[in-house]
Write a protein that holds these residues in place. Structure first.
Motif, PDB file in Angstrom:
ATOM      1  N   GLY A 200       0.794  -1.232   0.000  1.00 44.25           N
ATOM      2  CA  GLY A 200       0.000   0.000   0.000  1.00 44.25           C
ATOM      3  C   GLY A 200       0.818   1.269   0.000  1.00 44.25           C
ATOM      4  O   GLY A 200       0.392   2.289  -0.497  1.00 44.25           O
ATOM      5  N   CYS A 201       2.006   1.246   0.563  1.00 44.46           N
ATOM      6  CA  CYS A 201       2.836   2.452   0.677  1.00 44.46           C
ATOM      7  C   CYS A 201       4.190   2.182   0.041  1.00 44.46           C
ATOM      8  O   CYS A 201       5.191   1.986   0.735  1.00 44.46           O
ATOM      9  CB  CYS A 201       2.999   2.858   2.137  1.00 44.46           C
ATOM     10  N   SER A 202       4.237   2.183  -1.258  1.00 45.65           N
ATOM     11  CA  SER A 202       5.417   1.708  -1.980  1.00 45.65           C
ATOM     12  C   SER A 202       6.557   2.720  -2.061  1.00 45.65           C
ATOM     13  O   SER A 202       7.597   2.431  -2.641  1.00 45.65           O
ATOM     14  CB  SER A 202       5.021   1.290  -3.403  1.00 45.65           C
ATOM     15  N   LEU A 203       6.385   3.918  -1.460  1.00 48.01           N
ATOM     16  CA  LEU A 203       7.466   4.915  -1.495  1.00 48.01           C
ATOM     17  C   LEU A 203       8.088   5.168  -0.131  1.00 48.01           C
ATOM     18  O   LEU A 203       8.784   6.168   0.051  1.00 48.01           O
ATOM     19  CB  LEU A 203       6.959   6.249  -2.065  1.00 48.01           C
ATOM     20  N   GLN A 204       7.868   4.289   0.831  1.00 45.79           N
ATOM     21  CA  GLN A 204       8.431   4.528   2.157  1.00 45.79           C
ATOM     22  C   GLN A 204       9.956   4.529   2.163  1.00 45.79           C
ATOM     23  O   GLN A 204      10.576   5.037   3.105  1.00 45.79           O
ATOM     24  CB  GLN A 204       7.915   3.486   3.150  1.00 45.79           C
ATOM     25  N   HIS A 205      10.561   3.971   1.133  1.00 48.28           N
ATOM     26  CA  HIS A 205      12.029   3.973   1.055  1.00 48.28           C
ATOM     27  C   HIS A 205      12.581   5.319   0.594  1.00 48.28           C
ATOM     28  O   HIS A 205      13.808   5.513   0.593  1.00 48.28           O
ATOM     29  CB  HIS A 205      12.518   2.869   0.115  1.00 48.28           C
ATOM     30  N   LEU A 206      11.699   6.246   0.223  1.00 51.80           N
ATOM     31  CA  LEU A 206      12.095   7.595  -0.181  1.00 51.80           C
ATOM     32  C   LEU A 206      11.716   8.569   0.929  1.00 51.80           C
ATOM     33  O   LEU A 206      10.574   8.562   1.404  1.00 51.80           O
ATOM     34  CB  LEU A 206      11.386   7.978  -1.485  1.00 51.80           C
TER      35      LEU A 206
END
Length: 412
Positions: A76-82
């Motif tokens: 659901g939150c595929s940009l948490q690594h940014l």
């Protein structure tokens, strides 16, 4: 098969883009521009490939440690690594390139993306409440590519009130639904926090009496009360929503000031619960909302009449039409410089609707989009018909994801 790949840039959907030794493009989940990554291929096509990062060999300074322990599993939150503060600038670069590639034009230099809280912002969600074999009740989100469930105890993007509500009420809701119908082991539930900590919820098959008590909600926004319920769409980020409202109001007033539109008629297409029309109604002599979902229309009738707390006749200058937007446009002649607002689904404007707008007397429209790709496609068609882009703004309603909503002001 694994490759060491240099990520060139971010593309629509939040993936990194790299190239295999044979020149094929590889869309990489979890990669950031500039990084050297060890990538495992998950899809191998003739013209392109897809993969995921299994190890970052050279890390970008913009990389962040994901806050959620379910990152990479939930989907659901595929940009948490940014890093949160870097997400809007990355999305801006992606949309500028998209617009250049799809619409063969440039976004304005002053294109701005509005941002709000990075965490605990999401007022609306659909969760699954399920019974395990041992009788334990859990709740979570559907997996991205299957019907499986990823259980969670506290989701960092949901509002604190939603997380607390689930902890206290998930079992009660599940048991209540189970006692009234088939003994299903899973229950899809829509939840909505109205910003005052009042939670409404809905599940299919909910009895009418329970619906009125538990599904209906009222949101205070921009000095107005807007009625809705948990079964229909409503914006999921109430903290940022006032900025979109202000931008739309300013766009309408600017149209009056420069003479491209008038206060004779507001036409609100794909109007939902009548949100924009309800907030703008005092500016217009006549208002038409067009929406095909009956669940939304019943709220629109109340919202447009200020009748949130009671039922009374809708004024004669207001009509709430039940119809697909394209059908209404084709059948109704718009022969005055009406103010037009369109807020279509992700698929964008139907061709029939776009053609009808072009043939009408509408010289100015406000286009609110939840998909920049279809917005760019539609803009290209409007540009061919003589419309130009006067203003563009973005709204990061879903931090930690690659989704972006945009507002265009088009005129001719």
């Amino acid at each position: 098969m694994n490759y060491e790949l240099r990520i060139e840039k971010m593309v629509q959907g939040g993936e990194g883009m790299a190239r295999l030794p044979d020149g094929r493009v590889c869309f990489v989940q979890g990669g950031l521009p500039g990084e050297l990554c060890k990538v495992e291929l998950s899809q191998n096509k003739k013209d392109f490939t897809r993969g995921r990062v299994v190890k970052v060999l050279e890390k970008s300074s913009d990389r962040a440690e994901p806050k959620c322990p379910l990152f990479g599993k939930c989907g659901g939150c595929s940009l948490q690594h940014l890093a949160s503060e870097k997400q809007a600038p990355y999305l801006e670069r992606v949309e500028r390139e998209n617009f250049r590639r799809l619409a063969h034009a440039e976004l304005p230099e002053d294109f701005k993306i509005h941002v709000g809280p990075a965490w605990g912002y999401r007022n609306r969600a659909r969760v699954v409440i399920a019974s395990k074999k041992e009788g334990k009740i859990v709740y979570g989100f559907r997996m991205q590519k299957s019907n499986g469930i990823i259980p969670f105890e506290s989701c960092p993007v949901l509002t604190p009130a939603l997380n607390e509500f689930l902890k206290k009420n998930a079992k009660r809701i599940f048991d209540s639904a189970k006692n009234r119908g088939p003994k299903a082991y899973e229950l899809d539930v829509n939840l909505f926090d109205n910003g005052k900590g009042e939670i409404s919820y809905y599940y299919r098959g909910m009895p009418a009496q329970e619906f009125e008590k538990n599904a209906v909600s009222v949101v205070d926004i921009a000095g107005s009360q807007i009625r809705s319920d948990a079964s229909v769409f409503f914006q999921s980020n109430l903290a940022l929503l006032p900025e979109l409202v202000q931008s739309v109001q300013e766009a309408v007033d600017a149209g009056f000031a420069n003479g491209e539109a008038s206060d004779a008629w507001l036409i609100d297409l794909f109007s939902g619960v009548g949100f924009f029309a309800a907030l703008l109604k005092d500016r217009f002599k006549k208002i038409t909302t067009v929406e095909r979902e009956e669940g939304c229309l019943k709220h629109a009738r109340l919202n447009l009449n200020g009748g949130v707390t009671g039922v009374s006749p809708v004024p004669k200058n207001i009509e709430n039409v039940s119809a697909p937007a394209e059908e209404w446009l084709v059948k109704n002649v718009v022969d005055v410089p009406a103010t037009l607002i369109v807020d279509p689904p992700r698929t964008g404007l139907p061709v029939e609707a776009l053609d009808a707008i072009v043939k009408s007397s509408v010289n100015r429209l406000v286009y609110v989009s939840c998909d920049p790709v279809t917005l760019a496609r539609d803009y290209a068609k409007f540009a061919q018909a003589g419309f130009s882009l006067k203003k563009a703004e973005g709204f990061a309603f879903y931090p930690q994801t690659p989704h972006l909503e945009m507002m265009f002001i088009l005129s001719r």
